[in-house]
Design a protein around this motif. Sequence first.
Motif, PDB file in Angstrom:
ATOM      1  N   GLN A  53     -43.175 -37.434 -61.759  1.00 48.18           N
ATOM      2  CA  GLN A  53     -41.951 -37.815 -62.446  1.00 48.18           C
ATOM      3  C   GLN A  53     -40.882 -36.733 -62.277  1.00 48.18           C
ATOM      4  N   PHE A  54     -39.683 -37.144 -61.882  1.00 49.82           N
ATOM      5  CA  PHE A  54     -38.553 -36.225 -61.753  1.00 49.82           C
ATOM      6  C   PHE A  54     -37.813 -36.156 -63.083  1.00 49.82           C
ATOM      7  N   THR A  55     -37.422 -34.940 -63.490  1.00 48.46           N
ATOM      8  CA  THR A  55     -36.504 -34.839 -64.629  1.00 48.46           C
ATOM      9  C   THR A  55     -35.103 -35.208 -64.137  1.00 48.46           C
ATOM     10  N   THR A  56     -34.201 -35.454 -65.068  1.00 47.10           N
ATOM     11  CA  THR A  56     -32.819 -35.797 -64.696  1.00 47.10           C
ATOM     12  C   THR A  56     -32.194 -34.676 -63.869  1.00 47.10           C
ATOM     13  N   GLN A  57     -32.438 -33.423 -64.290  1.00 47.90           N
ATOM     14  CA  GLN A  57     -31.881 -32.274 -63.571  1.00 47.90           C
ATOM     15  C   GLN A  57     -32.458 -32.166 -62.166  1.00 47.90           C
ATOM     16  N   GLU A  58     -33.781 -32.400 -62.031  1.00 46.83           N
ATOM     17  CA  GLU A  58     -34.431 -32.327 -60.714  1.00 46.83           C
ATOM     18  C   GLU A  58     -33.881 -33.392 -59.774  1.00 46.83           C
ATOM     19  N   ARG A  59     -33.650 -34.592 -60.317  1.00 46.44           N
ATOM     20  CA  ARG A  59     -33.112 -35.680 -59.482  1.00 46.44           C
ATOM     21  C   ARG A  59     -31.714 -35.314 -58.973  1.00 46.44           C
ATOM     22  N   GLU A  60     -30.883 -34.781 -59.862  1.00 47.75           N
ATOM     23  CA  GLU A  60     -29.531 -34.368 -59.460  1.00 47.75           C
ATOM     24  C   GLU A  60     -29.591 -33.242 -58.429  1.00 47.75           C
ATOM     25  N   ASP A  61     -30.469 -32.260 -58.679  1.00 47.21           N
ATOM     26  CA  ASP A  61     -30.610 -31.133 -57.748  1.00 47.21           C
ATOM     27  C   ASP A  61     -31.060 -31.612 -56.371  1.00 47.21           C
ATOM     28  N   ALA A  62     -32.030 -32.550 -56.351  1.00 42.78           N
ATOM     29  CA  ALA A  62     -32.568 -33.049 -55.084  1.00 42.78           C
ATOM     30  C   ALA A  62     -31.479 -33.749 -54.266  1.00 42.78           C
ATOM     31  N   ILE A  63     -30.675 -34.584 -54.932  1.00 41.17           N
ATOM     32  CA  ILE A  63     -29.599 -35.315 -54.230  1.00 41.17           C
ATOM     33  C   ILE A  63     -28.554 -34.339 -53.694  1.00 41.17           C
ATOM     34  N   THR A  64     -28.177 -33.345 -54.513  1.00 38.49           N
ATOM     35  CA  THR A  64     -27.182 -32.348 -54.087  1.00 38.49           C
ATOM     36  C   THR A  64     -27.691 -31.546 -52.894  1.00 38.49           C
ATOM     37  N   LEU A  65     -28.938 -31.110 -52.977  1.00 39.08           N
ATOM     38  CA  LEU A  65     -29.528 -30.311 -51.892  1.00 39.08           C
ATOM     39  C   LEU A  65     -29.612 -31.138 -50.605  1.00 39.08           C
ATOM     40  N   TYR A  66     -30.064 -32.392 -50.733  1.00 44.62           N
ATOM     41  CA  TYR A  66     -30.215 -33.252 -49.556  1.00 44.62           C
ATOM     42  C   TYR A  66     -28.871 -33.465 -48.855  1.00 44.62           C
ATOM     43  N   ASN A  67     -27.838 -33.752 -49.639  1.00 48.97           N
ATOM     44  CA  ASN A  67     -26.510 -33.987 -49.054  1.00 48.97           C
ATOM     45  C   ASN A  67     -25.959 -32.727 -48.400  1.00 48.97           C
ATOM     46  N   SER A  68     -26.193 -31.570 -49.024  1.00 44.66           N
ATOM     47  CA  SER A  68     -25.718 -30.307 -48.465  1.00 44.66           C
ATOM     48  C   SER A  68     -26.400 -30.007 -47.133  1.00 44.66           C
ATOM     49  N   ILE A  69     -27.727 -30.203 -47.088  1.00 39.03           N
ATOM     50  CA  ILE A  69     -28.481 -29.953 -45.842  1.00 39.03           C
ATOM     51  C   ILE A  69     -28.045 -30.932 -44.756  1.00 39.03           C
ATOM     52  N   LYS A  70     -27.889 -32.211 -45.148  1.00 40.02           N
ATOM     53  CA  LYS A  70     -27.494 -33.251 -44.186  1.00 40.02           C
ATOM     54  C   LYS A  70     -26.137 -32.931 -43.554  1.00 40.02           C
ATOM     55  N   GLU A  71     -25.224 -32.432 -44.374  1.00 39.34           N
ATOM     56  CA  GLU A  71     -23.880 -32.109 -43.880  1.00 39.34           C
ATOM     57  C   GLU A  71     -23.928 -31.014 -42.805  1.00 39.34           C
ATOM     58  N   GLN A  72     -24.822 -30.021 -43.010  1.00 34.53           N
ATOM     59  CA  GLN A  72     -24.881 -28.892 -42.074  1.00 34.53           C
ATOM     60  C   GLN A  72     -25.752 -29.176 -40.853  1.00 34.53           C
ATOM     61  N   VAL A  73     -26.819 -29.961 -41.047  1.00 32.62           N
ATOM     62  CA  VAL A  73     -27.773 -30.203 -39.956  1.00 32.62           C
ATOM     63  C   VAL A  73     -27.433 -31.491 -39.208  1.00 32.62           C
ATOM     64  N   GLY A  74     -26.597 -32.345 -39.819  1.00 27.32           N
ATOM     65  CA  GLY A  74     -26.282 -33.663 -39.259  1.00 27.32           C
ATOM     66  C   GLY A  74     -26.057 -33.703 -37.756  1.00 27.32           C
ATOM     67  N   PRO A  75     -25.185 -32.822 -37.204  1.00 31.62           N
ATOM     68  CA  PRO A  75     -24.915 -32.893 -35.760  1.00 31.62           C
ATOM     69  C   PRO A  75     -26.143 -32.686 -34.874  1.00 31.62           C
ATOM     70  N   SER A  76     -27.176 -31.997 -35.391  1.00 34.26           N
ATOM     71  CA  SER A  76     -28.357 -31.727 -34.554  1.00 34.26           C
ATOM     72  C   SER A  76     -29.426 -32.810 -34.695  1.00 34.26           C
ATOM     73  N   LEU A  77     -29.246 -33.759 -35.641  1.00 37.53           N
ATOM     74  CA  LEU A  77     -30.243 -34.817 -35.830  1.00 37.53           C
ATOM     75  C   LEU A  77     -30.163 -35.847 -34.705  1.00 37.53           C
ATOM     76  N   HIS A  78     -31.327 -36.439 -34.366  1.00 38.89           N
ATOM     77  CA  HIS A  78     -31.371 -37.502 -33.362  1.00 38.89           C
ATOM     78  C   HIS A  78     -31.149 -38.854 -34.044  1.00 38.89           C
ATOM     79  N   GLU A  79     -30.832 -39.835 -33.253  1.00 38.59           N
ATOM     80  CA  GLU A  79     -30.605 -41.169 -33.793  1.00 38.59           C
ATOM     81  C   GLU A  79     -31.891 -41.692 -34.447  1.00 38.59           C
ATOM     82  N   GLY A  80     -31.787 -42.149 -35.676  1.00 45.61           N
ATOM     83  CA  GLY A  80     -32.949 -42.699 -36.387  1.00 45.61           C
ATOM     84  C   GLY A  80     -33.735 -41.671 -37.179  1.00 45.61           C
ATOM     85  N   ASP A  81     -33.428 -40.367 -37.047  1.00 40.83           N
ATOM     86  CA  ASP A  81     -34.172 -39.310 -37.754  1.00 40.83           C
ATOM     87  C   ASP A  81     -34.124 -39.503 -39.268  1.00 40.83           C
ATOM     88  N   GLU A  82     -32.907 -39.752 -39.771  1.00 37.48           N
ATOM     89  CA  GLU A  82     -32.743 -39.809 -41.226  1.00 37.48           C
ATOM     90  C   GLU A  82     -33.497 -40.998 -41.814  1.00 37.48           C
TER      91      GLU A  82
END
Length: 738
Positions: free
Chosen positions: A6-35
């Motif tokens: 079970q995720f706490t509300t804070q953990e869920r928010e943290d996970a979404i923020t972290l995922y979006n931040s990583i995606k923004e920086q790593v996005g150009p190096s990802l292959h098609e269909g990776d995400e």
Amino acid sequence: MSEKLQFTTQEREDAITLYNSIKEQVGPSLHEGDEEKLRRYLQSYLEQPEVSRDVFSLNPVVLSLQTAKIVVEEIGLRRDAVLAILLHASVEGDFATIEHIQADFGESVARILHGLKRIQELYKKNPVIESENFRNLLLSFAEDMRVILIMIADRVNLMRQIRDAGDDEARRRVSEEAAYLYAPLAHKLGLYQLKRELEDLSLKYLEHDAYYHIKEKLNATKKSRDAYIANFIGPIEQKLKEAGLTFHMKGRTKSIHSIWQKMKKQKCPFEGVYDLFAIRIIIDCPEDKEKMQCWQAYSIVTDMYQPNPKRLRDWLSVPKSNGYESLHITVLGPQQKWVEVQIRTERMDEVAERGVAAHWRYKGVKSEGGLDDWLNGIRSMLENSSGMEAMDQFKMELYEDEVFVFTPKGDLFKFPKGATVLDFAYHIHSKIGNQCVGARINNKVVTIRHELQSGDQVEIMTQTNQKPKQEWVNIVKTSRAKSKIRLALRETQQSDGLFAKEALERKFKNRKIEVEEPVLMHLMKRLGFKEASEFYRQIANGQLDLNYVADKYLEEKQRETAVTGDNVARSAADYQFDSSLSTQQAAVNQDDVLVIDQNLKGIDFQLSKCCHPIYGDAVFGFVTAGGGIKIHRMDCPNAPELRKRFGYRIVKAKWSGKGSSMYSITLRVVGNDDIGIVNNLTSIISKDERLVLRSINIDSHDGLFSGNLVVMLDDTSRMESLIKKLRTVKGVKQVERI
């Protein structure tokens, strides 16, 4: 049945923020269909009921995302490393296979996952990395450098998250390992910022009082320190601008850990540490003008302030093997204070802060030669060695400074500071090392023990009749040379041992002596040999005469027959008591059973003299340099330092079978100096037939007495009972074990 994570509300928010931040920086190096494929794996993982929080109650998904963010932002890795981190939990829990991931994401991701999985398997066997596990861990690291970088990031992240963890023992283990393994690795790989953070956090959790003492002192002196830095750099800034250089400057305070180490080394208070900070000049210029502008800045600084030529470090002309480039000079600033000045460019500064990953990005290559050489050397050392010597050598090399020497043809080689001619010879080739008798350095003949200095031109001299010797292992500095010498010695010993064994068998046959292996083993021990190889080596060298060995063998055989054979029964009247069999001897006969490491019994061990463990104490084993095991109490005063510096030598130990052994303990007693109090203390001991008073030492002053009682007893329960009884004596203020 287990419930889903079970995720706490804070953990869920943290996970979404972290995922979006990583995606923004790593996005150009990802292959098609990776995400899309990654989301599918993560969703499948989160649906498993076996997924749970770790020992610190941390959410594994959030932890993975935090580690991935460090890997991206602070180390500079991209797609393959991030995917491996986020998919690792699925592989670890057997919810996905490496083969499936390889098919979906490629071989590179699968190779990193294989290394991470091997490491996790080691931790499952034993959460503390000890001896053989430590060796296997390093071999896993050496498979792919990205595995090392990810594990360092993972440990940094864990150290950041466990500040408020309730499990103090688990936090201590994690912190000790960060200090003795991950911080040195980060240093070697040029991740200086992460290395400082690991050291500081380890100190914070392991030596809380020291950490906050220094932190408070730094905060109290910040204002005066900032004022001094401004006063120091003001004139330099003006001169650098006049010279037309584009730059910025900053002052960097020493880490809390390095200040603490200096305080301990110099045995001085905080106020006695003078070089609390360094000034950094960072120049912005094209790569082809870097050296010229750095030396120009160096010239300006040393014209203004008196330099210390002994403290010049030129990693500009010849960079460190981890890619670090910089000019370091110590100058005498205002108020006659020594100040370290570091001069580098923007590119060099990023490499210095972010390590090898930044270096790869600038060079546009997948690996860095010097680091590959180091990792290959580590692999070779671990594969050709066993035991603690290899581990100590690995630790020693991590922090070593480097010297740079040349062959007669002008080829440049790097060695750790303190390396010798023999290291150089083995670096070129094993055969040249084995036959080395010395060298010509700058046209001067020197011995194999001569230490190399930067700038030396070295020409090795060899002789065909030269052979490696055991003492060579102590002459060389590098793990590569040590492993090659040990390999050559083993080969020599094997051939010498076979020759000696055949010669001994011939001698016994000529004298019609039948060889019994147990008797021969007992003879070796009686002659003082710990290993059969050394016994046969001395026969091969002529140090042991074959006739002497044969005579002693016959004596040993007769002695064993006398003990186990046809002894004549004697009456009780003929028996004489040997008064030398005292309680002191009984203390030496350890018949209590200790279980060491993975349920191993019957291993030779010694009880440490620094803490005198007895039956019932919580204990651990420490593998000494000679290969023996010393048993320490968990609360031994030396335990924190042993765990911090030599954590990989620690093995588990616990008492099992109870024998009849007696142990010596020392009790410290303090009380009022009343008439008869000492008699009252000693009478308590004398009334118990299972206690023996070995010695008593009493000092009296100002109406108080303090003394040490050395008592022989059999376990901790009897000791605790004795302490309770002594505390009931009128006038006794304190009784404690020391």
